[in-house]
Scaffold this active site. Sequence first.
Site, PDB file in Angstrom:
ATOM      1  N   LYS A 226      15.005 -36.452  34.243  1.00  0.00           N
ATOM      2  CA  LYS A 226      14.264 -35.656  33.261  1.00  0.00           C
ATOM      3  C   LYS A 226      15.162 -35.134  32.152  1.00  0.00           C
ATOM      4  CE  LYS A 226      10.042 -34.793  35.744  1.00  0.00           C
ATOM      5  NZ  LYS A 226       9.202 -33.897  36.562  1.00  0.00           N
ATOM      6  N   ARG A 261      10.813 -36.337  44.368  1.00  0.00           N
ATOM      7  CA  ARG A 261      10.199 -37.477  43.672  1.00  0.00           C
ATOM      8  C   ARG A 261      11.266 -38.088  42.764  1.00  0.00           C
ATOM      9  NH1 ARG A 261       7.749 -38.205  38.814  1.00  0.00           N
ATOM     10  NH2 ARG A 261       5.947 -39.592  38.679  1.00  0.00           N
TER      11      ARG A 261
HETATM   12  C1  7PJ Z   1       6.147 -35.209  38.132  1.00  0.00           C
HETATM   13  C2  7PJ Z   1       4.977 -35.875  38.512  1.00  0.00           C
HETATM   14  C3  7PJ Z   1       6.649 -34.167  38.960  1.00  0.00           C
HETATM   15  C4  7PJ Z   1       4.787 -34.605  40.420  1.00  0.00           C
HETATM   16  C5  7PJ Z   1       5.686 -36.675  36.641  1.00  0.00           C
HETATM   17  C6  7PJ Z   1       8.438 -37.939  35.062  1.00  0.00           C
HETATM   18  C7  7PJ Z   1       7.264 -37.340  34.411  1.00  0.00           C
HETATM   19  N1  7PJ Z   1       4.307 -35.577  39.653  1.00  0.00           N
HETATM   20  N2  7PJ Z   1       4.705 -36.791  37.568  1.00  0.00           N
HETATM   21  N3  7PJ Z   1       5.929 -33.902  40.095  1.00  0.00           N
HETATM   22  N4  7PJ Z   1       6.586 -35.741  36.959  1.00  0.00           N
HETATM   23  N5  7PJ Z   1       4.138 -34.270  41.552  1.00  0.00           N
HETATM   24  O1  7PJ Z   1       8.373 -38.602  36.104  1.00  0.00           O
HETATM   25  O2  7PJ Z   1       9.523 -37.767  34.467  1.00  0.00           O
HETATM   26  O3  7PJ Z   1       7.658 -33.493  38.698  1.00  0.00           O
HETATM   27  S1  7PJ Z   1       5.703 -37.672  35.221  1.00  0.00           S
END
Ligand code: 7PJ
Length: 282
Positions: A226, A261
């Site tokens: 990020k 994640r």
């Molecule tokens: C997240 C997400 C996160 C959850 C994205 C990226 C942006 N879902 N979807 N948590 N971020 N649960 O992957 O950089 O932090 S999209």
Amino acid sequence: MKKYWQTARRKLSFEKTLVMAILNVTPDSFSDGGDFFSIDDALRQAESLVEAGADILDIGGESTRPASRRVSSEEEIRRVLPVVEAITGRFYIPVSIDTSKSEVAAPAIEAGAEIINDVSGLRFDEKIAQVAAAENSGLILMHLRGDFETMHKQSPVEDILKEVSEAFRRSIEKAESFGVKPEQIALDIGVGFSKTFNQNLELLAKLDKLVAEFPNFPMLVGTSRKSFIGKVLGDASVDERLGGSLASAVIAVWNGANIVRVHDVKATIEALKVVEAIKREL
Ligand code: 7PJ
């Protein structure tokens, strides 16, 4: 009380941190730029993530990065359903569907996904909770403020811990009012979503406080590649953020995160094995 997470197909436990691997089927996703759009590519990618040791695959058909365009439910379904079907047909790994739309979540669960990853914490489409209740699926409630267009332009709140904590309570209450059981719910602080640079860091530094406030819910954290990491590293590009991503995952898990994640599964698992070995001596 021992935490576990109910999904549509199984109960997941947290003896170790679960690694949720990101598999995007969006042509404009910022860090894997459309590489995984075809079914074959998606399956190949899924296979390598499974081999690397992923515990969950998160499949998303709509990018939420700043300035990304919205896609219709039909387009999202067209992108995501065949991939969910192919992957859940081939592998036994739990699949989560990254969507805030009930019209996408419902067929995705039918197709074999077992967790709904709602980045809006039920604020964009509360019918997501009906789907989760009816299907007994897992439900990730992530914190963000604003709507799809404005979430990256919110004026900062004073106290981000209080804001996230209160929003968690509202999301949990809404989910439970639709019949979602507590054991289906996981919480996510939403790193990078409607927070300042410093607030992203603060939430990671003080994650233990939120974990202590919500002891019965698994805590998920997504920091992988990020932009706050790029900024700390002096404008590092997306593919120069592995070390920073690992550092932030380590801190999150040290402070009580149960699920991370990530894009880089193998490196994350190695880092977390060391964290967990150290943590056992606490
Ligand atoms: C997240 C997400 C996160 C959850 C994205 C990226 C942006 N879902 N979807 N948590 N971020 N649960 O992957 O950089 O932090 S999209």
